[in-house]
Every structure is written in C-alpha cells, then in structure tokens.
Design an enzyme around this catalytic site. Sequence first.
Site, mmCIF file in Angstrom:
data_model
loop_
_atom_site.group_PDB
_atom_site.id
_atom_site.type_symbol
_atom_site.label_atom_id
_atom_site.label_comp_id
_atom_site.label_asym_id
_atom_site.label_seq_id
_atom_site.Cartn_x
_atom_site.Cartn_y
_atom_site.Cartn_z
ATOM 1 C CG HIS A 152 -1.883 1.174 1.206
ATOM 2 N ND1 HIS A 152 -3.136 1.088 0.640
ATOM 3 C CD2 HIS A 152 -1.756 2.453 1.655
ATOM 4 C CE1 HIS A 152 -3.742 2.257 0.740
ATOM 5 N NE2 HIS A 152 -2.932 3.101 1.354
ATOM 6 C CB CYS A 153 2.046 3.350 -2.651
ATOM 7 S SG CYS A 153 3.143 4.760 -2.941
ATOM 8 N N PRO A 154 1.375 5.150 0.313
ATOM 9 C CG PRO A 154 2.780 6.036 1.950
ATOM 10 C CD PRO A 154 2.534 4.801 1.154
#
EC number: 2.3.1.225
Length: 344
Positions: A152-154
């Site tokens: 999951h890439c912020p």
Amino acid sequence: MAPSHVVKCCQRGLSWIPVIFINLVVCWSYYAYVVELCIYTISNTEEQVIYLLVFHVFFFMFIWSYWKTIISKPASPSKEFCLPKVDKELYEKEENPEAQQEILKRVARNLPIYTRTGSGAIRYCDCCQLIKPDRCHHCSTCDRCVLKMDHHCPWVNNCVGFSNYKFFVLFLVYSMLYCVYIAATVLQYFIKFWTNHLPDTHAKFHVLFLFFVAAMFFISILSLFSYHLWLVGKNRTTIEAFRAPVFRNGPDKNGFTLGFRKNVTQVFGDQKKYWCLPIYSRYKTHPSHPSHTFSPISFLCTATDNFHNQMKHVDGCALSLYLLCALALPGEVPLQGIPIFVTS
C-alpha cells in the site's frame, strides 16, 4: 468516543495529504521551470522552445502515469472465493481450528489455489470472509483483499497490485526522468546564480531550490525504481520478497518466476509498443477470436484445441493465476483459446 464512521472519514481525508503534497510540489516545479527559468532567466528563444517542448513531454507522461496509479481500483477476489452459505455457517459455529481447516479444504478443492500459510493451512481472510487466492493479501488500509498485492503506497493513496502495478512502475520511470531532466537543464543556471554570474532576481531562489529538489527526488526514486525493476525480473511482489510464498511442498521464493523475459511481459504485456504508456496491455488470445482480449495483465502462450493433452506441461502457479483472474474479471477472459504458460 467518536463514531467509527467519523473516524474512518477522518482517516480517509488524512490519507490524501501525501498525494496533495506531491501535487503541490509538482505544481511549484512546473511554475519554477516554465516561468522562472524558461521565461525570465533563459534569453535564447531557441533554447526556450526546446527546453519547454521536452519538459512538457516528461511532465505529461509523469502526471498521466501518476494519476492512473491513483485512480485504478484495486482488483479483489470474486464471490467464487467466498464460502457458500452452508459452509460459512459451519465454519463460524465450529470452534476447533482443525475442523475449520477441513471445511476450507473441502471448498478450496474446486478453486485454483496452490499457496498455503506458513503452517500449511488454507489461507482464509476473516475480515473479507473469503479464501485468499494465490498472491492475494488483505490490506488493512483499504480494508479489502487485493489480488497480487505488492504494497500500500501512501504517495498514491492506493494499493499497488494486479490492476495497477504497470502504472506504478511507469510512474517511477517518468518521475525519475522528469527529475533528471530538470536537474540537467537547470544545472548551468544553478552554477551561474551560485557564482553570481547572473543578477539577483526573484528567479534565483526558484532555480536554486528547483535543482536541489529535483536532484533529491531523483536519488530517492532511483533506488525505489531499481528495487522494483529487480522485483519485476524475478516475478515477485514486495511482500514475497520479504516472505517467500509457501506452496504445498514448502516455501519457494522463486515459485512464480517464468524467466526474465516472460516475467517482464507478464507485467507490461506482450505488445511492446504499449510498454511505455500507462494503459492496460491487452493480449489477443486466438486468431479466430481477435475481439477476445484479456486485461490488464497479458499472458504469453495460447493453448491449442488439445488443451487437455497439454495439461501435464502447464505451470501450476501460472494456471492458478489465470483461473483466479477469470473468476475475478468475468467477461474479460475468453473461454476459448485459454492463455497459459507452457513449461519445458
């Protein structure tokens, strides 16, 4: 205490802060390069035109791939991986873990699943209440199971996985090219401002700061891109790089690799003319059915009519991935000319 839905709304709002930050930096870099450098600092018209033309190509591709990564909805397992109502009731009533596993094994017998937990059990998600397909993991931030989840890439406020991994890699490529182009073209004017060979104007701060920001982002993105290029070549996800997938015969870090060339094609598609574009790579599966396409990940070989005779040559992991895609993306995967990987 605040209601749970209020907390979730606040969390969703805060999760957009990194995306807003990136977009503000990009907007400022556009202003600093186009206005402060090209218009106010560079006096040569021919140089201005060349700089602006190339700059806008990189800028457009960078923005396109970045927002494509953001807006692509993570692909989740279809209802075929959910427990039937009767089995679900039995599973919830059963307190014995071994008995629960027997229920899961009975259901998973008809599903294309080859991976297991570290203890050899069927991978089941209690949050989504489904049997996890191979390479599928639950994202606590998105609150869903994601097919071929990488991380999951912020910075894109999204899960990177089956549906947008190509876009994410292209985002890294074009952001890196965007930064290195800015740094390279700004360098001579950075030196002139630094050594006072150009008069102190309002453009000085923007040009100096633009070089530092572009160089800093380039170095950080280069390391991340190199890592993901290695992952693509090995056909691994970030999760699998840290924890090898467990198959029926035990853990195998190379369980999904098909060779460098096929690994790259699995991410970018078999049509090389589309590799550089953040669009879904489509694969024509059968000469007699040219309209049948498979999106978003292209597979490499097409089974012939004697498919059943070739089953002994089919790579189990690849077939598993194909079947779960067929279930997750109904209507996208053709029933004839099934694309598979054939091993020697």
